[in-house]
Scaffold this motif. Structure first.
Motif, PDB file in Angstrom:
ATOM      1  N   ARG A 134       0.863  -1.190   0.000  1.00  0.00           N
ATOM      2  CA  ARG A 134       0.000   0.000   0.000  1.00  0.00           C
ATOM      3  C   ARG A 134       0.892   1.229   0.000  1.00  0.00           C
ATOM      4  NH1 ARG A 134      -5.115   1.237   2.226  1.00  0.00           N
ATOM      5  NH2 ARG A 134      -5.928  -0.361   0.817  1.00  0.00           N
ATOM      6  N   PHE A 135       0.651   2.127  -0.953  1.00  0.00           N
ATOM      7  CA  PHE A 135       1.471   3.335  -1.055  1.00  0.00           C
ATOM      8  C   PHE A 135       0.876   4.470  -0.219  1.00  0.00           C
ATOM      9  CE2 PHE A 135       4.684   2.119  -3.989  1.00  0.00           C
ATOM     10  CZ  PHE A 135       4.128   1.079  -4.736  1.00  0.00           C
ATOM     11  N   ASP A 145       7.746  -9.664   8.811  1.00  0.00           N
ATOM     12  CA  ASP A 145       6.321  -9.892   8.534  1.00  0.00           C
ATOM     13  C   ASP A 145       5.727  -8.710   7.768  1.00  0.00           C
ATOM     14  OD1 ASP A 145       5.931 -12.408   9.989  1.00  0.00           O
ATOM     15  OD2 ASP A 145       6.485 -11.188  11.736  1.00  0.00           O
ATOM     16  N   ILE A 146       6.155  -7.514   8.129  1.00  0.00           N
ATOM     17  CA  ILE A 146       5.732  -6.297   7.416  1.00  0.00           C
ATOM     18  C   ILE A 146       6.998  -5.501   7.112  1.00  0.00           C
ATOM     19  CG2 ILE A 146       4.365  -4.167   7.501  1.00  0.00           C
ATOM     20  CD1 ILE A 146       2.590  -5.425   9.624  1.00  0.00           C
ATOM     21  N   VAL A 147       7.076  -4.930   5.942  1.00  0.00           N
ATOM     22  CA  VAL A 147       8.231  -4.111   5.544  1.00  0.00           C
ATOM     23  C   VAL A 147       7.732  -2.710   5.163  1.00  0.00           C
ATOM     24  CG1 VAL A 147      10.344  -4.116   4.160  1.00  0.00           C
ATOM     25  CG2 VAL A 147       9.071  -6.227   4.453  1.00  0.00           C
ATOM     26  N   THR A 148       8.432  -1.696   5.649  1.00  0.00           N
ATOM     27  CA  THR A 148       8.050  -0.331   5.256  1.00  0.00           C
ATOM     28  C   THR A 148       9.130   0.267   4.360  1.00  0.00           C
ATOM     29  OG1 THR A 148       9.126   0.716   7.157  1.00  0.00           O
ATOM     30  CG2 THR A 148       6.822   0.012   7.441  1.00  0.00           C
ATOM     31  N   PHE A 149       8.688   1.161   3.496  1.00  0.00           N
ATOM     32  CA  PHE A 149       9.589   1.790   2.527  1.00  0.00           C
ATOM     33  C   PHE A 149       9.371   3.293   2.489  1.00  0.00           C
ATOM     34  CE2 PHE A 149      11.002  -2.170   0.924  1.00  0.00           C
ATOM     35  CZ  PHE A 149       9.910  -3.026   0.861  1.00  0.00           C
ATOM     36  N   GLY A 150      10.352   3.988   1.925  1.00  0.00           N
ATOM     37  CA  GLY A 150      10.287   5.422   1.670  1.00  0.00           C
ATOM     38  C   GLY A 150      11.484   5.747   0.791  1.00  0.00           C
ATOM     39  N   LYS A 151      11.792   7.066   0.676  1.00  0.00           N
ATOM     40  CA  LYS A 151      13.033   7.477   0.021  1.00  0.00           C
ATOM     41  C   LYS A 151      13.183   6.910  -1.397  1.00  0.00           C
ATOM     42  CE  LYS A 151      15.026   7.976   4.619  1.00  0.00           C
ATOM     43  NZ  LYS A 151      15.164   9.440   4.815  1.00  0.00           N
ATOM     44  N   VAL A 152      14.033   5.865  -1.615  1.00  0.00           N
ATOM     45  CA  VAL A 152      14.318   5.376  -2.963  1.00  0.00           C
ATOM     46  C   VAL A 152      13.054   4.998  -3.725  1.00  0.00           C
ATOM     47  CG1 VAL A 152      15.459   3.530  -4.300  1.00  0.00           C
ATOM     48  CG2 VAL A 152      16.664   4.604  -2.404  1.00  0.00           C
ATOM     49  N   ILE A 153      12.069   4.423  -3.027  1.00  0.00           N
ATOM     50  CA  ILE A 153      10.860   3.923  -3.723  1.00  0.00           C
ATOM     51  C   ILE A 153      10.104   5.049  -4.421  1.00  0.00           C
ATOM     52  CG2 ILE A 153       9.258   4.124  -1.790  1.00  0.00           C
ATOM     53  CD1 ILE A 153       8.145   1.341  -2.629  1.00  0.00           C
ATOM     54  N   GLY A 154      10.364   6.295  -3.988  1.00  0.00           N
ATOM     55  CA  GLY A 154       9.662   7.438  -4.587  1.00  0.00           C
ATOM     56  C   GLY A 154      10.516   8.212  -5.571  1.00  0.00           C
ATOM     57  N   GLY A 155      11.789   7.786  -5.753  1.00  0.00           N
ATOM     58  CA  GLY A 155      12.648   8.453  -6.720  1.00  0.00           C
ATOM     59  C   GLY A 155      12.817   9.938  -6.456  1.00  0.00           C
ATOM     60  N   GLY A 156      12.594  10.354  -5.206  1.00  0.00           N
ATOM     61  CA  GLY A 156      12.753  11.766  -4.864  1.00  0.00           C
ATOM     62  C   GLY A 156      11.428  12.502  -4.739  1.00  0.00           C
ATOM     63  N   LEU A 157      10.329  11.833  -5.055  1.00  0.00           N
ATOM     64  CA  LEU A 157       9.024  12.435  -4.805  1.00  0.00           C
ATOM     65  C   LEU A 157       8.413  11.813  -3.548  1.00  0.00           C
ATOM     66  CD1 LEU A 157       9.498  13.578  -7.658  1.00  0.00           C
ATOM     67  CD2 LEU A 157       7.037  13.362  -8.038  1.00  0.00           C
ATOM     68  N   PRO A 158       7.377  12.466  -2.956  1.00  0.00           N
ATOM     69  CA  PRO A 158       6.880  11.977  -1.660  1.00  0.00           C
ATOM     70  C   PRO A 158       6.168  10.627  -1.754  1.00  0.00           C
ATOM     71  CG  PRO A 158       6.242  14.269  -2.025  1.00  0.00           C
ATOM     72  CD  PRO A 158       6.777  13.746  -3.327  1.00  0.00           C
ATOM     73  N   ALA A 178       4.309  10.867  -8.380  1.00  0.00           N
ATOM     74  CA  ALA A 178       5.195  10.144  -7.468  1.00  0.00           C
ATOM     75  C   ALA A 178       5.381   8.708  -7.946  1.00  0.00           C
ATOM     76  CB  ALA A 178       4.615  10.177  -6.056  1.00  0.00           C
ATOM     77  N   MET A 179       4.315   8.113  -8.435  1.00  0.00           N
ATOM     78  CA  MET A 179       4.422   6.743  -8.946  1.00  0.00           C
ATOM     79  C   MET A 179       5.317   6.696 -10.193  1.00  0.00           C
ATOM     80  SD  MET A 179       2.562   4.758  -6.898  1.00  0.00           S
ATOM     81  CE  MET A 179       3.451   5.693  -5.673  1.00  0.00           C
ATOM     82  N   ALA A 180       5.235   7.731 -11.011  1.00  0.00           N
ATOM     83  CA  ALA A 180       6.062   7.767 -12.230  1.00  0.00           C
ATOM     84  C   ALA A 180       7.543   7.844 -11.863  1.00  0.00           C
ATOM     85  CB  ALA A 180       5.668   8.962 -13.093  1.00  0.00           C
ATOM     86  N   ALA A 181       7.845   8.685 -10.854  1.00  0.00           N
ATOM     87  CA  ALA A 181       9.243   8.801 -10.403  1.00  0.00           C
ATOM     88  C   ALA A 181       9.706   7.482  -9.790  1.00  0.00           C
ATOM     89  CB  ALA A 181       9.357   9.928  -9.379  1.00  0.00           C
TER      90      ALA A 181
END
Ligand code: KE4
Length: 428
Positions: free
Chosen positions: A112-113, A261-274, A306-309
């Motif tokens: 989920r984004f 069991d659960i993994v959270t992401f940020g930063k790289v996954i957005g390519g610099g967008l939020p 953000a998804m495009a980035a």
């Protein structure tokens, strides 16, 4: 270096933005002086408002793994923007990046984004509580999972700088459900679990800590957490906001061989967008609204720009897995060069490194947790920071941060950085 325009801009910013910044760590409180205002950036270089070129070791705190203004990412955003910037309706590109993330990361069926790492970690904890029907969480002193109330209990990163273990505004009611453990201390975790039997929903951890400097897990620590979670029906949350898509395609789970069991992401996954995200098996993720009862939402979640980035970034990393070894090799080269320069001038220091994450601590002790990280000589760090800045090198403006290596760095850039360390070491 001249910073007149940055200082003037900082003065103006402080009139209308608290502390002149939209995130505290940018304010240089830990190192003193006025923050640098960036005009633009390209590849490994920042160009500040006074015309100085700086080699960047922050890279927006991790996202710019391929360098600033990376053409495939920029072009993807520009083309997408021409077709509208937000709809509040589902779009195909959300499925495309979700399918790619699920293909790259072990142990996840669905993702989920959201719009930040904070949101990702906050939502992951709510999901763990809803799934296990238990209230308490264990976090680790010095780890930072964003500024959600449950996490601001001896958090890392900027929260350490402000010496506010429990931020004002966080109620006792919230704080009592957050149990604090020592990083790399499995016995401490065991004692906390035994003292809170059947009450703990999850353990949330940075599998490689990056918010008290870079601190790797000692051998067996994460494996021990995995076993404890299995034995006590506790969900293990890997906060991979920093490590995700940086340490390997599959992040720390892949590099270290331990399943969360659960993994959270940020930063790289957005390519610099939020962009933030959280992911798990279908059995867990299907508890989320609208399928299940755990509510979580966001107007701009899955935003097409953000998804495009993010899709452009993840696609390049997926198609070029050698990037991970390349940036790790560059980080090892930098490590050896910095260590050699500091040793030559008898500067007491420790350097921690995992993959393309590295931190320099001015203390002889091995840095394994918040307490040992806090022993570093901050006066030396301040002089080191400003000396490097004077030599055109931008490192984290706090000892409680990690440097992030970008593929855009050349070995000439690394040699220039090492030469700067040699020059600054003479002044320490
Ligand atoms: P954001 O809400 O800042 O996107 O992500 C929070 C977060 C969660 N988990 C980890 C492991 C993180 O490192 C972060 C944010 N990292 C800091 C740098 N230490 C962001 C910099 C800032 O606060 O401005």
């Amino acid at each position: 270096m001249i910073y007149q325009r940055s200082s003037a801009l900082f003065a103006a910013a402080q009139k209308v933005i608290p502390g002149g910044v939209n995130s505290p760590v940018r304010a240089f409180k830990a190192v003193g002086g006025d923050p640098i205002f960036v005009k633009e950036a390209k590849g490994a270089y920042l160009y500040d408002e006074d015309g100085n070129r700086l080699i960047d070791y922050i890279n927006s705190w991790g996202p710019m793994i391929l360098g600033h203004a990376h053409a495939p990412v920029v072009n993807a955003v520009v083309e997408k923007a021409k077709k509208g910037t937000s709809f509040g309706m589902p779009t195909e590109i959300e499925t495309q990046i979700a399918e790619l993330a699920v293909a790259m990361v072990p142990n996840i069926d669905k993702i989920r984004f959201v719009n930040s790492g904070t949101e990702a970690c906050m939502s992951a904890v709510r999901l763990a509580r809803g799934y296990t029907k238990k209230d308490k969480i264990i976090k680790f002193a010095g780890c930072y999972h964003g500024h959600s109330d449950s996490f601001l209990i001896q958090a890392g990163s900027g929260a350490i700088t402000f010496g506010s273990p429990n931020s004002p505004g966080v109620t006792q009611g919230t704080a009592q459900d957050t149990l604090l453990a020592r990083y790399n201390d499995l016995d401490h975790v065991k004692s906390i679990i035994n003292s809170n039997k059947n009450e703990i929903a999850c353990i949330i951890i940075e599998p490689v800590a990056g918010n008290m400097g870079c601190i790797p897990p000692v051998k067996g620590f994460l494996e021990g957490l995995r076993s404890l979670c299995d034995a006590h029906n506790i969900l293990l949350i890997f906060d991979e906001v920093m490590t995700g898509f940086r340490l390997a395609q599959g992040g720390a789970q892949e590099l270290l061989g331990v399943d969360a069991d659960i993994v959270t992401f940020g930063k790289v996954i957005g390519g610099g967008l939020p962009v933030g995200a959280f992911a798990a098996s279908s059995a867990i993720m299907n508890h989320l609204a609208p399928l299940g009862p755990v509510y979580q939402a966001g107007t701009l979640s899955g935003n097409p720009l953000a998804m495009a980035a993010g899709l452009a970034m993840l696609t390049e990393l997926h198609e070029n897995p050698d990037i991970f070894k390349s940036i790790a090799d560059k980080t090892e080269y930098l490590h050896k060069g910095i260590a050699g320069a500091l040793e030559q001038h008898n500067i007491t220091h420790t350097i921690n490194r995992v993959g393309s994450m590295i931190s320099v601590h001015f203390d002889k002790e091995t840095i394994v947790d918040f307490d040992t990280a806090a022993k570093g000589n901050n006066n030396t760090f301040k002089k080191f920071f400003h000396g490097m800045l004077e030599n055109g090198i931008y490192i984290a403006p706090s000892a409680f941060e990690t440097w992030f290596i970008t593929e855009a760095l050349t070995y000439d850039d690394l040699d220039e950085t090492i030469a700067a360390v040699d020059k600054v070491a003479k002044t320490l």
